[in-house]
Design an enzyme around this catalytic site. Structure first.
Site, PDB file in Angstrom:
ATOM      1  N   TYR A  45      50.709  92.323  43.041  1.00 23.28           N
ATOM      2  CA  TYR A  45      49.158  92.988  43.327  1.00 23.28           C
ATOM      3  C   TYR A  45      49.282  94.425  43.326  1.00 23.28           C
ATOM      4  O   TYR A  45      48.282  94.843  44.124  1.00 23.28           O
ATOM      5  CB  TYR A  45      48.984  92.358  44.697  1.00 23.28           C
ATOM      6  CG  TYR A  45      50.176  92.551  45.552  1.00 23.28           C
ATOM      7  CD1 TYR A  45      50.086  93.624  46.407  1.00 23.28           C
ATOM      8  CD2 TYR A  45      51.242  91.507  46.200  1.00 23.28           C
ATOM      9  CE1 TYR A  45      51.264  94.061  47.641  1.00 23.28           C
ATOM     10  CE2 TYR A  45      52.200  91.913  47.037  1.00 23.28           C
ATOM     11  CZ  TYR A  45      52.169  92.968  47.652  1.00 23.28           C
ATOM     12  OH  TYR A  45      53.158  93.382  48.652  1.00 23.28           O
ATOM     13  N   ASN A  53      60.592  84.077  56.778  1.00 29.92           N
ATOM     14  CA  ASN A  53      59.897  85.432  56.866  1.00 29.92           C
ATOM     15  C   ASN A  53      59.086  85.733  58.322  1.00 29.92           C
ATOM     16  O   ASN A  53      58.612  86.730  58.409  1.00 29.92           O
ATOM     17  CB  ASN A  53      58.769  85.506  55.806  1.00 29.92           C
ATOM     18  CG  ASN A  53      57.697  84.534  55.789  1.00 29.92           C
ATOM     19  OD1 ASN A  53      57.680  83.621  56.410  1.00 29.92           O
ATOM     20  ND2 ASN A  53      56.539  85.169  55.256  1.00 29.92           N
ATOM     21  N   ASP A  87      55.914  82.169  53.087  1.00 28.36           N
ATOM     22  CA  ASP A  87      55.604  82.268  51.771  1.00 28.36           C
ATOM     23  C   ASP A  87      55.375  81.312  50.819  1.00 28.36           C
ATOM     24  O   ASP A  87      54.247  81.110  50.314  1.00 28.36           O
ATOM     25  CB  ASP A  87      57.105  82.951  51.268  1.00 28.36           C
ATOM     26  CG  ASP A  87      57.092  84.569  51.986  1.00 28.36           C
ATOM     27  OD1 ASP A  87      56.016  85.287  52.382  1.00 28.36           O
ATOM     28  OD2 ASP A  87      58.261  85.076  51.977  1.00 28.36           O
ATOM     29  N   SER A 105      51.289  94.858  56.150  1.00 30.40           N
ATOM     30  CA  SER A 105      50.982  93.721  57.135  1.00 30.40           C
ATOM     31  C   SER A 105      50.373  94.475  58.459  1.00 30.40           C
ATOM     32  O   SER A 105      49.682  93.662  59.068  1.00 30.40           O
ATOM     33  CB  SER A 105      52.380  93.226  57.496  1.00 30.40           C
ATOM     34  OG  SER A 105      52.786  92.299  56.351  1.00 30.40           O
ATOM     35  N   LYS A 117      65.190  88.374  54.530  1.00 30.42           N
ATOM     36  CA  LYS A 117      64.824  86.894  54.637  1.00 30.42           C
ATOM     37  C   LYS A 117      65.874  85.457  54.606  1.00 30.42           C
ATOM     38  O   LYS A 117      65.643  84.568  54.976  1.00 30.42           O
ATOM     39  CB  LYS A 117      63.815  86.371  53.278  1.00 30.42           C
ATOM     40  CG  LYS A 117      62.508  87.206  53.542  1.00 30.42           C
ATOM     41  CD  LYS A 117      61.346  87.236  52.498  1.00 30.42           C
ATOM     42  CE  LYS A 117      60.399  88.079  52.570  1.00 30.42           C
ATOM     43  NZ  LYS A 117      59.275  87.474  51.609  1.00 30.42           N
TER      44      LYS A 117
END
Ligand code: ATR
Length: 311
Positions: free
Chosen positions: A255, A110, A125, A40, A89
């Site tokens: 990913y 989040n 999300d 991030s 979360k």
């Protein structure tokens, strides 16, 4: 002084000293445990740079029992907001002053915004998933019959979001059947219609076998892998190519590689496929838009994320 790769609660307690001499103040961060691999900061710092904002986004290692204090200190230290990643979360829901309606329905936060001395929790999300599906396949989740594989944290967020979108149909499958059944009970109210049909017509649970899953794939548009199968390169695809069909859209939330094992299987079956990169991107874009109250530079963020992840 150089910016640290990872800050800690100790640093937040004396933030002035920990960040003295930095060219730009840090006013955004991701809190997680572990957090050192979070992509991030690079995505958000590229955007902040492009938007001409004079502050930075950093990583802070926050353990579960430190979260309450860390959120409080971030507010006191003039942060605009923070992202929360695993394992925070769910627990954060009761640690913020206010919770956005959608985040409450999703049961997880989040993104935290600090405003007028208050902390407000959001969830990007779920909405990030919807944007990812639109950007990858040019379709809206609400129009689709969706099969969600997995009923853990990720599967729950995606299934509840599909329900909030009132998607055309939702089928849940999970290795531990009871978890899928519990999740189905939770989302059932969203599928009750005024027509005579019961929720069962648009909401189903299927047992975790290739045969039972293959039997429903003909009446599904989108398959989502929200299990952790595929995180390790040695994992098999969560569904084999032999049961996938060419009309399907296959979305793997994983990913770690561009062509995950499931994406490979989808390609082999002639189906359209995409990996979880776009979901990671869009949850970040939506978080930045909450903090700054303006459009985020999506392409700059996409490029930065691509370079960071090497995909
Ligand atoms: P996350 O937050 O990523 O969803 P999680 O809450 O630990 O992580 O959930 C992991 C999900 O992957 C669960 O749905 C889990 O199935 P169970 O509920 O039966 O544990 C699923 N999962 C993990 N390993 C799996 C495997 N080998 N085969 C099938 N499903 C698996």
């Amino acid at each position: 002084m150089e910016e640290k790769n990872v800050y800690t609660l100790e640093d937040l307690r004396d933030w002035k000293t920990a960040t003295a001499g930095l060219e730009k103040p840090i006013r955004l961060a991701v809190f997680g445990d572990p957090v050192e691999h979070s992509a991030s900061p690079l995505m958000h710092n590229a955007a902040l740079e492009q938007m001409g904002q004079a502050y930075r986004y950093a990583r802070v290692h926050v353990k579960p029992d430190e979260l309450e204090e860390a959120i409080k200190l971030a507010g006191e230290n003039d942060f605009l907001g923070v992202n929360l990643t695993l394992p925070h979360k769910n627990s954060a829901l009761r640690l913020v002053g206010e919770v956005d309606d959608q985040a409450r329905k999703l049961g997880a936060i989040n993104t935290v915004l600090f405003e007028h001395g208050e902390s407000i929790g959001f969830n990007t999300d779920g909405p990030g998933f919807v944007r990812a599906i639109r950007s990858e396949f040019y379709v809206d989740v609400k129009d689709l019959r969706v099969l969600v594989l997995g009923a853990g944290g990720a599967g729950r967020a995606i299934a509840v979001q599909c329900a909030l979108e009132r998607c055309a149909g939702l089928i849940l499958a999970n290795r531990t059947l009871e978890k899928a059944e519990r999740l189905a009970q939770e989302v059932a109210p969203y599928f009750e219609s005024e027509r005579l049909e019961g929720p069962g017509d648009r909401l189903q649970v299927v047992p975790w076998t290739n045969d039972r899953i293959a039997a429903v794939l003909g009446s599904v548009d989108l398959v989502v892998n929200a299990t952790s199968v595929g995180l390790r390169r040695s994992d098999p695809p969560v569904l084999p190519a032999a049961i996938l069909l060419p009309h399907l859209m296959v979305y793997d939330t994983i990913y770690v590689q561009r062509l995950t094992r499931l994406c490979m299987a989808a390609q082999e079956a002639g189906a359209r496929w995409a990996n979880g990169f776009s979901m990671l991107l869009w949850q970040g874009v939506l978080a930045l838009e909450i903090w700054l109250d303006r459009d985020a530079p999506v392409e700059v963020m996409r490029q930065a994320l691509k370079e960071t992840l090497g995909v």
